[in-house]
Design a protein around this motif. Structure first.
Motif, PDB file in Angstrom:
ATOM      1  N   ARG A   1       2.840  -2.334   4.128  1.00 58.42           N
ATOM      2  CA  ARG A   1       3.589  -3.597   4.191  1.00 58.42           C
ATOM      3  C   ARG A   1       4.239  -3.904   2.850  1.00 58.42           C
ATOM      4  O   ARG A   1       5.412  -4.330   2.783  1.00 58.42           O
ATOM      5  CB  ARG A   1       2.652  -4.733   4.611  1.00 58.42           C
ATOM      6  N   ARG A   2       3.501  -3.699   1.763  1.00 53.70           N
ATOM      7  CA  ARG A   2       4.063  -3.968   0.429  1.00 53.70           C
ATOM      8  C   ARG A   2       5.289  -3.097   0.164  1.00 53.70           C
ATOM      9  O   ARG A   2       6.322  -3.573  -0.331  1.00 53.70           O
ATOM     10  CB  ARG A   2       3.004  -3.745  -0.649  1.00 53.70           C
ATOM     11  N   LYS A   3       5.174  -1.814   0.509  1.00 53.04           N
ATOM     12  CA  LYS A   3       6.278  -0.880   0.265  1.00 53.04           C
ATOM     13  C   LYS A   3       7.459  -1.166   1.180  1.00 53.04           C
ATOM     14  O   LYS A   3       8.621  -1.028   0.781  1.00 53.04           O
ATOM     15  CB  LYS A   3       5.787   0.549   0.442  1.00 53.04           C
TER      16      LYS A   3
ATOM     17  N   ILE B   1       8.135  -4.623  -2.625  1.00 58.51           N
ATOM     18  CA  ILE B   1       7.529  -5.486  -3.644  1.00 58.51           C
ATOM     19  C   ILE B   1       6.653  -4.624  -4.539  1.00 58.51           C
ATOM     20  O   ILE B   1       5.776  -3.900  -4.049  1.00 58.51           O
ATOM     21  CB  ILE B   1       6.678  -6.598  -3.000  1.00 58.51           C
TER      22      ILE B   1
ATOM     23  N   GLN C   1       3.757  -3.671  -7.418  1.00 56.08           N
ATOM     24  CA  GLN C   1       2.411  -4.179  -7.662  1.00 56.08           C
ATOM     25  C   GLN C   1       2.436  -5.329  -8.663  1.00 56.08           C
ATOM     26  O   GLN C   1       1.721  -6.321  -8.495  1.00 56.08           O
ATOM     27  CB  GLN C   1       1.513  -3.050  -8.181  1.00 56.08           C
TER      28      GLN C   1
ATOM     29  N   LEU D   1       3.688  -8.496  -6.938  1.00 54.48           N
ATOM     30  CA  LEU D   1       2.764  -9.000  -5.919  1.00 54.48           C
ATOM     31  C   LEU D   1       1.570  -9.706  -6.538  1.00 54.48           C
ATOM     32  O   LEU D   1       1.118 -10.742  -6.044  1.00 54.48           O
ATOM     33  CB  LEU D   1       2.282  -7.849  -5.025  1.00 54.48           C
TER      34      LEU D   1
ATOM     35  N   GLU E   1      -5.719  -0.638  -3.933  1.00 63.49           N
ATOM     36  CA  GLU E   1      -4.837   0.250  -3.163  1.00 63.49           C
ATOM     37  C   GLU E   1      -5.208   1.728  -3.311  1.00 63.49           C
ATOM     38  O   GLU E   1      -5.077   2.497  -2.357  1.00 63.49           O
ATOM     39  CB  GLU E   1      -3.383   0.049  -3.595  1.00 63.49           C
TER      40      GLU E   1
ATOM     41  N   LEU F   1       2.348 -11.113   1.525  1.00 66.40           N
ATOM     42  CA  LEU F   1       2.926 -10.031   2.337  1.00 66.40           C
ATOM     43  C   LEU F   1       3.090 -10.445   3.796  1.00 66.40           C
ATOM     44  O   LEU F   1       3.509  -9.634   4.626  1.00 66.40           O
ATOM     45  CB  LEU F   1       2.015  -8.792   2.265  1.00 66.40           C
TER      46      LEU F   1
END
Length: 297
Positions: free
Chosen positions: A9-11, A15, A17, A20, A34, A52
């Motif tokens: 989801r972050r990728k 966004i 690290q 975030l 992670e 997220l």
């Protein structure tokens, strides 16, 4: 927890690290989560998830779906065990990775199935008892679930197959006492597989006592099993129970008409359930019975 959901989801949102975790935690904390599965506090994790558009529960969703699928697969394998398709059971269980099963009930079901089928195909005792020991000494150490009784049953089957009657009788007596104490109303909140597992206990215990020529006890258990099948409208075990009743009648020298009736009932239920194993056994028993009739004329 499936951390991959979080990372994906972050990728997907592109966004970093650094961005975030700003104002929530250090980048090192996020990196450890992670990359090294070091889960931060629930407060920190919740805030990271909110950024997220996720919840903490979302990270467990795939694991829950996996557990449901595992239960479904094992339930189908358990049906194959009831139909005596032992090679199919072995083949399908070999695809599982026990160390990846987290839910206790699912793990107990796996251990019971693998231990029981290994007992039925005469594998080495240490291989069989390892699975049952996991249930009895770890997963259900207080002996409160039916899997304890199934572990006792499998142990009894193993010792009976190795002609160690005293040890087998010890375990089958435990199972028999459980069967005597069973009342359906006590398990209304249990999954519907409870009565199917009770039928497993009943059938193999009846078979053991028949092998000991304790036909009265065996027949009582068969009647209990047939009644349970009728009450629950389930037919999986009827061919096996009826065949065992027929076999007992032959060995007891019952009237030919009684034996023929039991054979007809067995054949009918065998064909309804497409149980080829029992059909072959019944054909062999019928030949034996006909020979006995010819010799007695």
């Amino acid at each position: 927890m499936n951390i991959g959901i979080f990372v994906a989801r972050r990728k997907a949102l592109k966004i970093s690290q650094v961005k975030l975790c700003t104002g929530i935690c250090t980048q090192a904390t996020l990196s450890k989560f992670e990359n090294n599965n070091r889960v931060p506090s629930l407060s920190i994790l919740s805030k990271l998830c909110v950024r997220l558009g996720l919840t903490v529960d979302d990270l467990y969703q795939e694991s829950a779906e996996t557990a449901v699928q595992l239960r479904h697969d094992l339930d189908n394998i358990e049906k194959e065990l009831m139909m005596e398709n032992y090679q199919c059971v072995l083949k399908r269980l070999a695809k599982f990775k026990p160390n990846q099963i987290d839910e206790i009930n699912v793990k107990m079901q796996f251990c019971y199935l693998r231990g029981c089928v290994n007992a039925l195909v005469n594998q080495q005792p240490d291989k069989i008892l390892f699975d049952f020991a996991q249930i009895l000494n770890d997963l259900d150490e207080r002996h409160q679930t039916i899997f304890t009784q199934l572990a006792f049953l499998g142990s009894g089957i193993m010792y009976a197959r190795h002609q160690e009657t005293q040890q087998a009788d010890f375990y089958f007596d435990k199972v028999y006492q459980h069967i005597k104490a069973y009342h359906p109303d006590d398990h209304l909140d249990e999954p519907n597989r409870y009565y199917l597992r009770m039928l497993t206990l009943i059938f193999f215990t009846a078979e053991f006592y028949a092998g000991q020529e304790k036909y009265r006890l065996s027949n009582q258990l068969i009647d209990t099993g047939v009644q349970l099948c009728s009450d629950e409208r389930v037919t999986y075990y009827l061919p096996r129970l009826k065949f065992l009743a027929t076999q007992n009648a032959v060995n007891q020298g019952k009237q030919p008409a009684t034996i023929q009736r039991l054979m007809d009932e067995t054949l009918a239920f065998t064909r309804i359930n497409q149980n080829e194993v029992i059909e072959v056994k019944l054909a062999a028993l019928k030949c034996q019975f006909n020979r006995q009739l010819a010799e007695n004329k």
